[in-house]
Design a protein around this motif. Structure first.
Motif, PDB file in Angstrom:
ATOM      1  N   UNK A 109       0.804  -1.029  -0.208  1.00 55.70           N
ATOM      2  CA  UNK A 109      -0.093   0.094   0.029  1.00 55.70           C
ATOM      3  C   UNK A 109       1.125   1.327  -0.400  1.00 55.70           C
ATOM      4  N   UNK A 110       2.355   0.925   0.993  1.00 58.48           N
ATOM      5  CA  UNK A 110       3.359   1.843   0.511  1.00 58.48           C
ATOM      6  C   UNK A 110       4.139   2.014  -0.653  1.00 58.48           C
ATOM      7  N   UNK A 111       4.697   0.900  -1.133  1.00 61.66           N
ATOM      8  CA  UNK A 111       5.321   0.927  -1.765  1.00 61.66           C
ATOM      9  C   UNK A 111       4.813   1.680  -3.732  1.00 61.66           C
ATOM     10  N   UNK A 112       3.791   0.357  -3.732  1.00 60.36           N
ATOM     11  CA  UNK A 112       3.109   1.225  -4.823  1.00 60.36           C
ATOM     12  C   UNK A 112       3.101   2.845  -5.217  1.00 60.36           C
ATOM     13  N   UNK A 113       2.533   3.547  -3.493  1.00 62.72           N
ATOM     14  CA  UNK A 113       2.837   4.805  -3.841  1.00 62.72           C
ATOM     15  C   UNK A 113       4.101   5.554  -4.186  1.00 62.72           C
ATOM     16  N   UNK A 114       5.333   4.689  -3.952  1.00 57.97           N
ATOM     17  CA  UNK A 114       6.578   4.967  -5.080  1.00 57.97           C
ATOM     18  C   UNK A 114       6.282   4.748  -6.190  1.00 57.97           C
ATOM     19  N   UNK A 115       6.219   4.240  -6.455  1.00 56.11           N
ATOM     20  CA  UNK A 115       6.553   3.721  -8.340  1.00 56.11           C
ATOM     21  C   UNK A 115       6.965   2.517  -8.804  1.00 56.11           C
ATOM     22  N   UNK A 116       6.926   2.314 -10.301  1.00 54.68           N
ATOM     23  CA  UNK A 116       7.949   1.181 -10.552  1.00 54.68           C
ATOM     24  C   UNK A 116       9.425   1.814 -10.597  1.00 54.68           C
ATOM     25  N   UNK A 117       9.685   3.423 -10.286  1.00 55.43           N
ATOM     26  CA  UNK A 117      11.220   3.958 -10.787  1.00 55.43           C
ATOM     27  C   UNK A 117      11.450   4.768  -9.724  1.00 55.43           C
ATOM     28  N   UNK A 118      11.305   4.765  -7.945  1.00 51.96           N
ATOM     29  CA  UNK A 118      11.472   5.308  -7.469  1.00 51.96           C
ATOM     30  C   UNK A 118      12.330   6.336  -7.198  1.00 51.96           C
ATOM     31  N   UNK A 119      13.115   7.446  -6.681  1.00 50.22           N
ATOM     32  CA  UNK A 119      14.566   8.369  -6.568  1.00 50.22           C
ATOM     33  C   UNK A 119      14.866   8.078  -5.267  1.00 50.22           C
ATOM     34  N   UNK A 120      15.842   7.436  -5.647  1.00 46.67           N
ATOM     35  CA  UNK A 120      17.551   7.627  -4.994  1.00 46.67           C
ATOM     36  C   UNK A 120      18.002   8.318  -4.878  1.00 46.67           C
ATOM     37  N   UNK A 121      18.840   9.290  -4.189  1.00 48.41           N
ATOM     38  CA  UNK A 121      19.080  10.798  -4.155  1.00 48.41           C
ATOM     39  C   UNK A 121      20.280  10.401  -2.971  1.00 48.41           C
ATOM     40  N   UNK A 122      22.294  10.530  -3.055  1.00 48.77           N
ATOM     41  CA  UNK A 122      22.478  10.202  -1.975  1.00 48.77           C
ATOM     42  C   UNK A 122      22.801  11.592  -1.540  1.00 48.77           C
ATOM     43  N   UNK A 123      23.352  12.008  -0.371  1.00 45.14           N
ATOM     44  CA  UNK A 123      23.975  12.943  -0.584  1.00 45.14           C
ATOM     45  C   UNK A 123      25.577  13.184   1.213  1.00 45.14           C
ATOM     46  N   UNK A 124      26.252  13.140   0.497  1.00 42.56           N
ATOM     47  CA  UNK A 124      27.802  13.358   0.719  1.00 42.56           C
ATOM     48  C   UNK A 124      28.045  14.136   1.543  1.00 42.56           C
ATOM     49  N   UNK A 125      28.443  14.368   3.386  1.00 44.76           N
ATOM     50  CA  UNK A 125      28.209  15.881   3.811  1.00 44.76           C
ATOM     51  C   UNK A 125      29.394  15.646   4.527  1.00 44.76           C
ATOM     52  N   UNK A 126      30.017  17.203   4.790  1.00 49.64           N
ATOM     53  CA  UNK A 126      30.889  17.290   5.157  1.00 49.64           C
ATOM     54  C   UNK A 126      30.980  18.699   6.141  1.00 49.64           C
ATOM     55  N   UNK A 127      31.146  17.880   7.579  1.00 48.40           N
ATOM     56  CA  UNK A 127      31.178  19.340   8.368  1.00 48.40           C
ATOM     57  C   UNK A 127      32.360  19.759   9.212  1.00 48.40           C
ATOM     58  N   UNK A 128      33.115  20.733   8.340  1.00 48.70           N
ATOM     59  CA  UNK A 128      34.247  21.702   9.267  1.00 48.70           C
ATOM     60  C   UNK A 128      34.244  21.648  11.297  1.00 48.70           C
TER      61      UNK A 128
END
Length: 265
Positions: A109-128
């Motif tokens: 019921x939730x996964x169907x709302x993600x669709x067949x090609x869901x987005x995956x976005x990566x974020x590399x973080x650096x905190x000086x």
């Protein structure tokens, strides 16, 4: 995932941010794009900037990858990120299905709302290191625009804080663990039963910190809405239907507003 593999992920993250500045700038994000190296998008001269650098990369679907923004060196960044994403993709399906089961819903019921090609976005973080940790945040308070977020934390330096009952709590370091956040879009799907936590990142006066977050989000064209089985007289519908939730997310956050509030009825 093995501890040795997670160490590889953190190692490649560290190598990325140790590249010379001029080299990192060759992967800078485009003015109207997300992918690439940089920091806050400037929407006004009154906004508060976060004390961090970051690299955003779309990983899935394959059709929206911009490999010209994927740094080399590190030579193994591409391979490590793709493997990490695939392992988390499997984990995400397991966790989302478990959430459905916990609410006595039919599967997907939730996964169907993600669709067949869901987005995956990566974020590399650096905190000086920051000389004013009592006045400046590494990341301002916000929820996540995703459906689900997975965060590989720095092994030695704390910083992530979560808001509960108007008080900020520090997320403790847990070696070889991945933190999981419900995102705003799953909060909408669950009609507010599962909450997207408001969180921020504190600065550190003397030590730098590195993390990697992967955001799993529905296809932008999918309509996201509360599942009918979670709406009743005792639990009335709380959210509007929405398409492309992430579109205006960053602008809301830079204004100090919570995007999820705009979705409430």
């Amino acid at each position: 995932m093995s501890a040795s593999f997670l160490d590889e992920v953190l190692e490649v993250t560290g190598k990325l941010f140790k590249l010379p500045l001029d080299e990192k700038r060759t992967y800078s994000r485009d003015e109207n794009g997300i992918d690439g190296y940089g920091n806050d998008v400037i929407y006004s001269d009154r906004q508060t900037l976060d004390w961090n650098d970051r690299l955003y990369l779309h990983v899935l679907p394959k059709s929206i990858r911009k490999f010209e923004k994927w740094p080399r060196p590190p030579q193994n960044l591409r391979e490590i990120l793709l493997e990490f994403t695939e392992r988390l993709r499997v984990m995400n399906e397991i966790i989302v299905k478990a959430m459905e089961k916990s609410l006595d819903l039919e599967e997907n019921r939730f996964l169907d709302q993600f669709g067949e090609s869901p987005i995956v976005l990566a974020r590399f973080n650096f905190y000086p290191p920051c000389p004013w940790p009592d006045r400046i945040l590494a990341a301002k308070p916000q929820g996540d625009a995703s459906g689900a977020t997975y965060l590989l934390l720095d092994k030695e330096v704390e910083g992530l804080q979560v808001l509960k009952d108007d008080q900020w709590y520090l997320v403790p370091l847990t070696p070889n663990a991945i933190a999981f956040n419900v995102g705003d879009q799953v909060e909408i799907m669950t009609n507010g039963i599962y909450k997207s936590p408001i969180h921020r990142v504190a600065t550190n006066r003397t030590r730098e910190r590195e993390t990697l977050a992967l955001f799993f989000a529905p296809e932008p064209t999918r309509e996201i809405k509360p599942v009918e089985g979670l709406i009743s007289n005792k639990n009335p519908r709380m959210y509007k239907n929405v398409t492309d939730y992430s579109r205006n997310y960053f602008e809301y956050v830079q204004q100090g507003r919570m995007p999820i509030d705009a979705m409430k009825l």
